[in-house]
Design a protein around this motif. Structure first.
Motif, PDB file in Angstrom:
ATOM      1  N   LYS A 169      16.859   7.329  -9.382  1.00 22.48           N
ATOM      2  CA  LYS A 169      15.827   6.671  -8.572  1.00 22.48           C
ATOM      3  C   LYS A 169      15.575   5.279  -9.131  1.00 22.48           C
ATOM      4  CE  LYS A 169      12.725   9.904  -9.342  1.00 22.48           C
ATOM      5  NZ  LYS A 169      13.484  10.960 -10.052  1.00 22.48           N
ATOM      6  N   GLY A 170      15.532   4.302  -8.256  1.00 25.30           N
ATOM      7  CA  GLY A 170      15.246   2.934  -8.667  1.00 25.30           C
ATOM      8  C   GLY A 170      13.753   2.735  -8.841  1.00 25.30           C
ATOM      9  N   VAL A 171      13.330   2.473 -10.071  1.00 26.01           N
ATOM     10  CA  VAL A 171      11.917   2.262 -10.370  1.00 26.01           C
ATOM     11  C   VAL A 171      11.636   0.763 -10.313  1.00 26.01           C
ATOM     12  CG1 VAL A 171      10.086   2.566 -12.078  1.00 26.01           C
ATOM     13  CG2 VAL A 171      11.850   4.316 -11.813  1.00 26.01           C
ATOM     14  N   LYS A 172      10.659   0.381  -9.514  1.00 27.88           N
ATOM     15  CA  LYS A 172      10.314  -1.029  -9.342  1.00 27.88           C
ATOM     16  C   LYS A 172       9.358  -1.486 -10.445  1.00 27.88           C
ATOM     17  CE  LYS A 172       8.856  -0.497  -5.034  1.00 27.88           C
ATOM     18  NZ  LYS A 172       8.397  -0.841  -3.667  1.00 27.88           N
ATOM     19  N   HIS A 173       9.676  -2.614 -11.062  1.00 24.11           N
ATOM     20  CA  HIS A 173       8.777  -3.270 -12.001  1.00 24.11           C
ATOM     21  C   HIS A 173       8.479  -4.675 -11.492  1.00 24.11           C
ATOM     22  CE1 HIS A 173      10.456  -0.540 -15.426  1.00 24.11           C
ATOM     23  NE2 HIS A 173       9.466   0.038 -14.786  1.00 24.11           N
ATOM     24  N   THR A 174       7.223  -5.015 -11.451  1.00 19.43           N
ATOM     25  CA  THR A 174       6.815  -6.347 -11.016  1.00 19.43           C
ATOM     26  C   THR A 174       6.785  -7.308 -12.205  1.00 19.43           C
ATOM     27  OG1 THR A 174       4.464  -5.949 -11.393  1.00 19.43           O
ATOM     28  CG2 THR A 174       5.369  -5.286  -9.235  1.00 19.43           C
ATOM     29  N   HIS A 175       6.626  -8.584 -11.904  1.00 14.45           N
ATOM     30  CA  HIS A 175       6.455  -9.569 -12.973  1.00 14.45           C
ATOM     31  C   HIS A 175       5.182  -9.274 -13.758  1.00 14.45           C
ATOM     32  CE1 HIS A 175       9.780 -12.262 -11.768  1.00 14.45           C
ATOM     33  NE2 HIS A 175       9.516 -11.791 -10.554  1.00 14.45           N
ATOM     34  N   GLY A 176       4.165  -8.789 -13.065  1.00 19.48           N
ATOM     35  CA  GLY A 176       2.933  -8.411 -13.754  1.00 19.48           C
ATOM     36  C   GLY A 176       3.126  -7.210 -14.664  1.00 19.48           C
ATOM     37  N   ASN A 177       3.910  -6.220 -14.222  1.00 16.92           N
ATOM     38  CA  ASN A 177       4.231  -5.071 -15.074  1.00 16.92           C
ATOM     39  C   ASN A 177       4.877  -5.525 -16.378  1.00 16.92           C
ATOM     40  OD1 ASN A 177       5.321  -2.935 -12.311  1.00 16.92           O
ATOM     41  ND2 ASN A 177       3.307  -3.057 -13.275  1.00 16.92           N
ATOM     42  N   LEU A 178       5.881  -6.394 -16.265  1.00 21.02           N
ATOM     43  CA  LEU A 178       6.611  -6.846 -17.443  1.00 21.02           C
ATOM     44  C   LEU A 178       5.724  -7.645 -18.388  1.00 21.02           C
ATOM     45  CD1 LEU A 178      10.022  -7.928 -15.839  1.00 21.02           C
ATOM     46  CD2 LEU A 178       9.567  -5.900 -17.223  1.00 21.02           C
ATOM     47  N   SER A 179       4.885  -8.490 -17.826  1.00 19.26           N
ATOM     48  CA  SER A 179       3.995  -9.301 -18.655  1.00 19.26           C
ATOM     49  C   SER A 179       2.962  -8.437 -19.368  1.00 19.26           C
ATOM     50  CB  SER A 179       3.297 -10.356 -17.793  1.00 19.26           C
ATOM     51  OG  SER A 179       2.455 -11.176 -18.585  1.00 19.26           O
ATOM     52  N   ALA A 180       2.353  -7.496 -18.641  1.00 18.88           N
ATOM     53  CA  ALA A 180       1.359  -6.605 -19.254  1.00 18.88           C
ATOM     54  C   ALA A 180       1.988  -5.750 -20.342  1.00 18.88           C
ATOM     55  CB  ALA A 180       0.733  -5.712 -18.180  1.00 18.88           C
ATOM     56  N   ASN A 181       3.201  -5.262 -20.093  1.00 15.85           N
ATOM     57  CA  ASN A 181       3.901  -4.432 -21.071  1.00 15.85           C
ATOM     58  C   ASN A 181       4.204  -5.226 -22.340  1.00 15.85           C
ATOM     59  OD1 ASN A 181       5.729  -1.922 -21.665  1.00 15.85           O
ATOM     60  ND2 ASN A 181       7.050  -3.681 -21.988  1.00 15.85           N
ATOM     61  N   ALA A 182       4.752  -6.427 -22.178  1.00 14.55           N
ATOM     62  CA  ALA A 182       5.123  -7.243 -23.337  1.00 14.55           C
ATOM     63  C   ALA A 182       3.892  -7.654 -24.139  1.00 14.55           C
ATOM     64  CB  ALA A 182       5.894  -8.483 -22.880  1.00 14.55           C
ATOM     65  N   HIS A 183       2.878  -8.171 -23.464  1.00 13.73           N
ATOM     66  CA  HIS A 183       1.680  -8.609 -24.176  1.00 13.73           C
ATOM     67  C   HIS A 183       0.926  -7.427 -24.787  1.00 13.73           C
ATOM     68  CE1 HIS A 183       2.223 -12.416 -21.842  1.00 13.73           C
ATOM     69  NE2 HIS A 183       1.853 -12.906 -23.002  1.00 13.73           N
ATOM     70  N   PRO A 362       4.793   0.064  -8.962  1.00 14.21           N
ATOM     71  CA  PRO A 362       4.263   0.219  -7.602  1.00 14.21           C
ATOM     72  C   PRO A 362       4.968   1.321  -6.822  1.00 14.21           C
ATOM     73  CG  PRO A 362       5.623  -1.751  -7.760  1.00 14.21           C
ATOM     74  CD  PRO A 362       5.480  -1.225  -9.160  1.00 14.21           C
ATOM     75  N   GLY A 363       6.108   1.809  -7.351  1.00 11.06           N
ATOM     76  CA  GLY A 363       6.779   2.917  -6.674  1.00 11.06           C
ATOM     77  C   GLY A 363       8.289   2.868  -6.830  1.00 11.06           C
ATOM     78  N   TYR A 364       8.930   3.821  -6.193  1.00  8.71           N
ATOM     79  CA  TYR A 364      10.393   3.907  -6.209  1.00  8.71           C
ATOM     80  C   TYR A 364      10.976   3.089  -5.061  1.00  8.71           C
ATOM     81  CZ  TYR A 364       9.501   7.843  -9.331  1.00  8.71           C
ATOM     82  OH  TYR A 364       9.062   8.629 -10.358  1.00  8.71           O
ATOM     83  N   TYR A 365      12.139   2.542  -5.292  1.00 11.30           N
ATOM     84  CA  TYR A 365      12.792   1.682  -4.319  1.00 11.30           C
ATOM     85  C   TYR A 365      13.395   2.512  -3.186  1.00 11.30           C
ATOM     86  CZ  TYR A 365      15.742  -2.163  -2.628  1.00 11.30           C
ATOM     87  OH  TYR A 365      16.331  -3.139  -1.852  1.00 11.30           O
ATOM     88  N   ASN A 366      12.941   2.231  -1.961  1.00  6.06           N
ATOM     89  CA  ASN A 366      13.473   2.877  -0.759  1.00  6.06           C
ATOM     90  C   ASN A 366      13.349   4.401  -0.772  1.00  6.06           C
ATOM     91  OD1 ASN A 366      14.193   0.511   0.534  1.00  6.06           O
ATOM     92  ND2 ASN A 366      16.310   0.534  -0.193  1.00  6.06           N
ATOM     93  N   LEU A 367      12.312   4.936  -1.412  1.00 11.67           N
ATOM     94  CA  LEU A 367      12.117   6.385  -1.471  1.00 11.67           C
ATOM     95  C   LEU A 367      10.661   6.744  -1.137  1.00 11.67           C
ATOM     96  CD1 LEU A 367      14.143   7.279  -4.702  1.00 11.67           C
ATOM     97  CD2 LEU A 367      14.790   7.813  -2.342  1.00 11.67           C
ATOM     98  N   PRO A 368      10.262   6.564   0.104  1.00 10.30           N
ATOM     99  CA  PRO A 368       8.861   6.833   0.460  1.00 10.30           C
ATOM    100  C   PRO A 368       8.439   8.273   0.198  1.00 10.30           C
ATOM    101  CG  PRO A 368      10.228   6.513   2.427  1.00 10.30           C
ATOM    102  CD  PRO A 368      11.043   6.087   1.259  1.00 10.30           C
ATOM    103  N   GLU A 369       9.361   9.232   0.378  1.00 12.77           N
ATOM    104  CA  GLU A 369       8.992  10.634   0.154  1.00 12.77           C
ATOM    105  C   GLU A 369       8.763  10.912  -1.330  1.00 12.77           C
ATOM    106  OE1 GLU A 369      13.320  10.346  -0.492  1.00 12.77           O
ATOM    107  OE2 GLU A 369      11.932   9.541   1.008  1.00 12.77           O
TER     108      GLU A 369
END
Length: 502
Positions: A169-183, A362-369
């Motif tokens: 499953k493709g897990v989506k990470h946003t730019h905000g996710n990456l910044s919050a994780n790193a900081h 925010p969710g999985y890529y192309n996997l609404p179910e």
């Protein structure tokens, strides 16, 4: 803000400082910034548009991180592919993501070239003969003039799960996710540019990519890549490069403990070993700390949490053996609830861990179910279901008891394998242990222990040590001795394979 801007910030602050090394080469922060600019420019010249997906089928290397940040600077979405995937598995991930470009190494170019992927337009190869030469591109292409603008909630990367229990499953990470994780990691671990790390966990997984690699760029600190796990090489690099911090999967830490010849390496610079990915056997925590004269800090995360969720910290007043630490409250909240009723449990009671906050996908890529199954609404908040059973003690320390999927139901009783494994590890001569449920006519499932141990350890020894500490229904009814336990691509014990075998 586009997360790739942190590469340029580090280059501005510490241009000549070492950013990355691998067995072939070394890059300063200035060189990394320049290479990512030129790779972004090369992608633009090849017709890669912002939002296009760029696959990375590469081992841990300077090329991996330069291509990763270069794609991000172009506004494209980089995503690594598990290096253990082959043929159809690679095709599936490339198709699922809709990749237009794949970056790989010469030793894998035949594999990629043989695939049939409709969306794939081009291959970029480091040290190979097919497709576009990575080296030529970064030497001849015009650098981008500016990093493509991105908002905090826009997609930055995809990280695919290992697919051990179904399709990846493709897990989506946003730019905000990456910044919050790193900081968050920099704050909790008190990292500065003075740190030096070894990244040997694979960068196709968050353990290699987002525990050390991306946070250490933000910190402006030094990172040494190894393309694969080898205890002797890891010890050599930690010695030669005066590594201060290393993150390991528990099986890696145990491999180091068992390595014959530790005394030959100078690890006096090593201060902290971070451990995560799966529970660390309690009986091995003290052994690691004494052997390496370090503090071992367990943490917790998932691909879906980028991964920062809970972590023990260097300045903590109290450490609880086996605890994953306090919640990383700067970035997330936790809820522990009964997985059947959905009601919150009391302090000390076991329940499923649910997560909400800045590092949560925010969710999985192309996997609404799958998204419908993974997220629930509680008290006006959207919570991620982890599938992990845990509890919190009166000090706010979290303990992961086991995966819901790994729980054994024997004779109507719920049995959590980890507590049995921890007891088995108390036996001298036991190197590794895994407990699973195997079919039983009367009980439904029987507790089965699979053990790697010296010849002196017997079935009776295992039954006796468990009987002395746990209830009768938790005593293994079946014990199997093996030469080694199967591992996943991230070096976790592969219980799916064990259940298939036993």
């Amino acid at each position: 803000m586009n997360f790739a801007n942190f590469v340029d910030r580090a280059a501005g602050d510490r241009p000549e400082a070492t950013a990355l090394t691998d067995p072939q080469r070394e890059l300063s922060f200035a060189a990394l910034s320049a290479e990512t600019d030129r790779f972004a420019g090369a992608l633009a010249e090849l017709g890669v548009d912002p939002g296009d997906r760029v696959a990375l089928y590469l081992p841990n290397s300077t090329v991996f991180l330069a291509a990763y940040f270069g794609a991000m600077k172009r506004g494209a979405i980089p995503f690594p592919i598990n290096m253990r995937f082959e043929g159809e598995e690679i095709e599936y991930v490339l198709d699922d993501a809709g990749a237009s470009t794949v970056v790989t190494h010469g030793q894998f170019e035949d594999v990629i070239d043989s695939l049939d992927v409709n969306s794939l337009e081009q291959m970029i190869v480091a040290d190979g003969e097919r497709g576009h030469s990575y080296t030529d591109l970064v030497q001849t292409s015009d650098p981008i003039e500016q990093v493509y603008p991105r908002k905090q909630d826009e997609l930055a990367e995809l990280v695919y799960t290992s697919g051990t229990t179904g399709r990846p499953k493709g897990v989506k990470h946003t730019h905000g996710n990456l910044s919050a994780n790193a900081h968050g990691l920099i704050t909790y671990m008190d990292w500065t540019h003075r740190e030096t790390t070894l990244t040997v966990c694979p960068c196709f997984h968050v353990s290699g990519l987002n525990v050390t690699s991306t946070p250490f760029v933000v910190a402006g600190a030094e990172n040494h890549f190894l393309p694969q796990w080898d205890p002797e090489t890891a010890l050599s690099v930690m010695d030669e490069q005066s590594v201060t911090y290393v993150f390991l999967i528990p099986t890696m830490a145990i491999d180091l403990l068992r390595f014959d010849g530790l005394e030959e390496y100078d690890l006096s610079a090593l201060e902290t070993i971070g451990v995560g990915g799966s529970p660390m056997p309690k009986e091995r925590i003290e052994a690691v700390e004494e052997t390496f004269d370090v503090t071992l800090l367990e943490g917790y995360g998932m691909t879906e949490t980028t991964p920062l969720a809970a972590i023990n910290r260097p300045d903590q007043d109290v450490y609880q053996a086996g605890s994953i630490g306090p919640v990383a409250e700067e970035v997330v909240d936790v809820r522990i609830e009964d997985p059947n009723s959905g009601e919150a449990v009391e302090t000390g009671e076991k329940g499923e861990l649910l997560w909400h906050g800045d590092t949560i996908t925010p969710g999985y890529y192309n996997l609404p179910e799958k998204n419908e199954q993974a997220f629930v609404e509680r008290a006006g908040k959207r919570w991620l279901r982890s599938g992990d059973i845990g509890r919190m003690d009166e000090h706010g320390h979290l303990f992961v008891e086991d995966r819901i999927d790994d729980m054994i139901i024997s004779g109507g009783e719920n049995v959590y394998p980890r507590e049995i494994e921890d007891v088995i590890y108390e036996l001298d001569g036991v190197a590794e242990a895994a407990v699973i449920g195997s079919p039983h006519d009367r009980l439904g499932e029987q507790v089965t222990a699979i053990v790697v141990a010296d010849d002196a350890v017997t079935v009776e020894d295992i039954e006796t040590v468990v009987r002395g500490q746990l209830a009768d229904y938790k005593i293994p009814r079946r014990v199997e001795f093996v030469d080694e336990l199967p591992k996943t691509s991230t070096r976790k014990i592969d219980k799916v394979s064990l259940r298939e075998r036993f």
